[in-house]
Design a protein around this motif. Structure first.
Motif: not given
Length: 741
Positions: A221, A267, A270, A274
């Motif tokens: 990310c 995102l 993640m 994340g």
């Protein structure tokens, strides 16, 4: 006087007609046409612009404006078609250079032509709604060059190819690109938008759609956000170098949509990189980058907030419900404060101190703090710990910081009255034992509570401080009476007699116990009676009840041959220890019978005296941590301590036991009843008639600053008020209540 005749004057045109050369227009246009050719062929230095202007002027004057204008269109069109062939013939990278070169020449030529035909521009063009010369030159360039069949597509493909090459890391001639896009802008917004901008945005969308997918598959990310940020900055820089400034919002919208908007959820969620991972690891830069990128998308910040709140609620729930953490209330509250500090710092450093995130943080804290019904008690215990010892040697500013943090947690509590109940108990113990770090800090917190909740909330707390001051004055008066009778505290101390210091507490302000009982030693009881006689002689209509459970005592003790110590103990512990002046060993039942101390309190005090290592002035048989009714206690003449003064604290659970907790809860519920009733009466007095649901709503609204009343309890209080004839039910609508004056 003679009348003179008036004469009228009249100006008449010449009688003879001026004859024009039939070939004048042709000859004059030929001169102008040749001049235009010379200008386009870069031979303008030999031309007389004054003469050419006069010729154009005369043609317009003699009504040959149409011939002049149409001739200009044909001549320029002819030249531009020739230029188009030259541009078409240019190969590879020379194509744009040739186009740019011819455009600059055309602009220069157009300026000269416009100067020659200025009179036509001002008169003929205006009168007959024709296109001005300069604009005409641009339109002809657009139609014959830019939009010619062989140039239009080639130009677009070349421009898009250069942009693509720059995006992939190649260096291109930005100056040439700027000139070409400027040409398109000069030809009009429609030309720039239709012939370049629209396809440019579509190509950018395709490029970033593909690239974002590749990035997502190969990056975590944080790296992805860095790449997205770099791409966004590149496009903004590209606009400043060679695109129309108005293209910036459009191209950034494309990058935002393709690189951020379409992948937001993926995102933030993640795994291992994340949003949650960033929050846990305090990745301030990465969080700031995510915030700044996501705020560009309409639902971006909402996405971050939702994930942050869910994570915070989960971690908060684990924190307040974890049985291991509940063992230490001070650590429990400190963890809450650390968590709040952590997220305050994140919001401040990474989220631009965004108020919506601050509100979300407050909402999450309020949610999970109130999941644990013991939060009010634990916060009060935390305050107690800090004001007893935790803030020793700390500057005033730091003390205020700690108190402000406590107030922040206090605001989250829905049951503020429960906190008040515990806080009063803990404050009483601090004041009576003289163990508060600072009176200023105590008063500062009360001022903060008063500001937050009003005078009613703190009136009893302020009364406790008033009682302490009054007690000091009372003791001065009592000691002066003793001194006059030859029984001053110094004299009694010299004669080994007991001295007392009494605090007189107002019943309503202090958390006193009505059933606190204890058989005080005779010598202490004598002093108590003397004080009681003195006090009642100076205060009429009052009754004194000794609260032996709240007192302390200092005892001088000798262990072994000559091992002397001063013991600081509770009043109950004093009563127990003085029994050992007459006996070396006593069993539990004998102690209980002699002191009459309540069983639960006696066990705690004996546990403190016999079972705490380093403080065991008594020995217990059999040895164990708990006290039973069959235990025997022996004076420990082998007791030793490196300190002369030994403080023996009562073994008491830092938290309340289950029965005590139930008792406190019951007291709180009882205290709430009159407050709920008062709110109902206030509302009904002003509204006169109100239905049940609205009463519930109004009462909740009025009392939520102190606690959230239970609708079932409100209903019971309404029934009670109806029984006592404060209210009545409507005879037709039973859900409607009327106020009875």
């Amino acid at each position: 006087m003679s009348q003179q005749k008036k004469k009228n004057f009249k100006i008449e045109p010449f009688k003879h007609k001026v004859e024009m050369d039939p070939k004048y227009a042709e000859k004059t246009w030929k001169l102008l046409e040749d001049a235009i050719h010379e200008i386009y062929n870069h031979n303008a230095s030999g031309l007389s612009f004054e003469e050419l202007y006069r010729n154009a002027y005369n043609m317009v004057l003699h009504k040959y404006g149409e011939k002049l204008y149409s001739g200009l269109v044909n001549t320029m069109t002819q030249h531009l078609r020739g230029i188009a062939k030259v541009v078409e013939a240019a190969q590879g990278g020379l194509f744009l250079e040739e186009l740019n070169s011819k455009w600059l020449e055309h602009n220069k030529s157009l300026q000269m032509i416009r100067d020659i035909l200025m009179y036509m521009d001002r008169t003929y063009v205006t009168n007959f709604n024709k296109t001005p010369v300069h604009e005409l030159g641009l339109n002809l360039w657009r139609d014959n060059i830019v939009r010619s069949a062989k140039i239009r597509d080639r130009l677009l493909d070349t421009l898009l190819d250069l942009v693509h090459r720059e995006r992939t890391g190649e260096v291109i001639n930005r100056g040439l690109m700027r000139n070409i896009t400027k040409m398109l802008m000069d030809l009009g917004p429609i030309v720039y938008q239709e012939d370049f901008e629209k396809p440019f945005l579509e190509a950018a969308g395709d490029f970033y759609r593909l690239e974002s997918q590749q990035f997502i598959e190969t990056s975590d990310c944080a790296d992805y956000l860095k790449k997205a940020e770099r791409r966004l900055n590149e496009e903004i820089e590209r606009v400043t170098h060679y695109l129309d400034p108005r293209s910036e919002t459009k191209i950034t919208a494309v990058v935002e949509r393709e690189m951020i908007g379409n992948h937001m959820k993926l995102l933030v969620e993640m795994e291992n990189s994340g949003l949650v991972s960033m929050l846990i690891d305090d990745k301030y830069d990465d969080l700031a980058r995510m915030y700044n990128l996501f705020r560009r998308v309409s639902t971006g910040l909402q996405t971050i907030r939702e994930v942050m709140i869910n994570h915070l609620r989960d971690t908060g729930r684990q924190l307040v419900m974890d049985p291991e953490r509940l063992k230490d209330p001070v650590e429990f509250v400190q963890r809450l404060l650390d968590e709040k500090d952590k997220y305050d710092k994140i919001i401040n450093l990474s989220f631009s101190n965004d108020k919506t995130f601050q509100n979300a943080l407050n909402s999450a804290f309020e949610y999970f703090i109130n999941l644990n019904v013991r939060s009010p008690e634990f916060i009060s215990l935390f305050v107690d710990d800090k004001l007893r010892k935790g803030l020793k040697g700390v500057s005033e500013e730091d003390v205020e910081t700690v108190l402000d943090k406590v107030m922040m947690l206090f605001r989250y509590l829905q049951e503020k009255d429960v906190f008040e109940k515990y806080y009063k108990q803990h404050l009483a113990k601090r004041l009576l034992s003289g163990r508060t770090v600072s009176d200023d800090a105590e008063r500062s917190l009360i001022v903060k509570l008063k500001t937050e909740c009003g005078y009613q909330f703190t009136s009893k707390l302020e009364g406790m401080f008033t009682d302490m001051k009054t007690s000091r004055d009372t003791m001065q008066g009592f000691n002066s009476i003793l001194a006059n009778s030859g029984e001053s505290s110094e004299a009694r101390a010299a004669s080994e007699g007991p001295t007392i210091a009494v605090q007189v507490l107002t019943t309503g302000s202090w958390p006193t116990q009505s059933g606190a009982r204890c058989n005080l030693p005779t010598e202490i009881l004598t002093m108590c009676d003397k004080f009681k006689a003195y006090y009642l002689s100076t205060h009429t209509g009052r009754r004194l009840t000794w609260q032996t459970n709240m007192g302390t005592a200092d005892l001088k003790a000798t262990f072994g041959a000559n091992n002397k110590h001063e013991l600081n103990v509770s009043t109950y512990q004093m009563c127990v220890l003085l029994l050992f002046n007459m006996a070396d060993r006593l069993n539990y039942r004998e102690i209980e019978q002699a002191t009459d101390i309540p069983s639960q309190d006696l066990k705690r005090n004996l546990q403190s005296l016999a079972c705490v290592k380093g403080k065991n002035v008594l020995r217990k048989e059999p040895m164990s941590k708990d006290i039973s009714e069959d235990d025997v206690f022996i004076f420990n003449d082998k007791f030793q301590s490196k300190f002369y003064k030994v403080k023996i604290s009562t073994v008491v659970a830092q938290k309340e036991s289950e029965p005590e907790k139930q008792e406190t809860r019951q007291k709180v519920e009882e205290d709430r009843k009159p407050q709920i009733e008062a709110a109902i009466v206030r509302i009904m007095k002003s509204r006169r008639v109100l239905d049940h649901n609205n009463i519930i709503s109004e009462v909740t609204k009025q009392l939520q600053a102190r606690f959230l009343p239970n609708p079932a309890v409100i209903k019971k209080r309404i029934e009670s008020l109806i029984e006592r004839e404060f209210l009545e039910r409507d005879r037709i609508d039973r859900k409607l209540y009327r106020y009875l004056a």
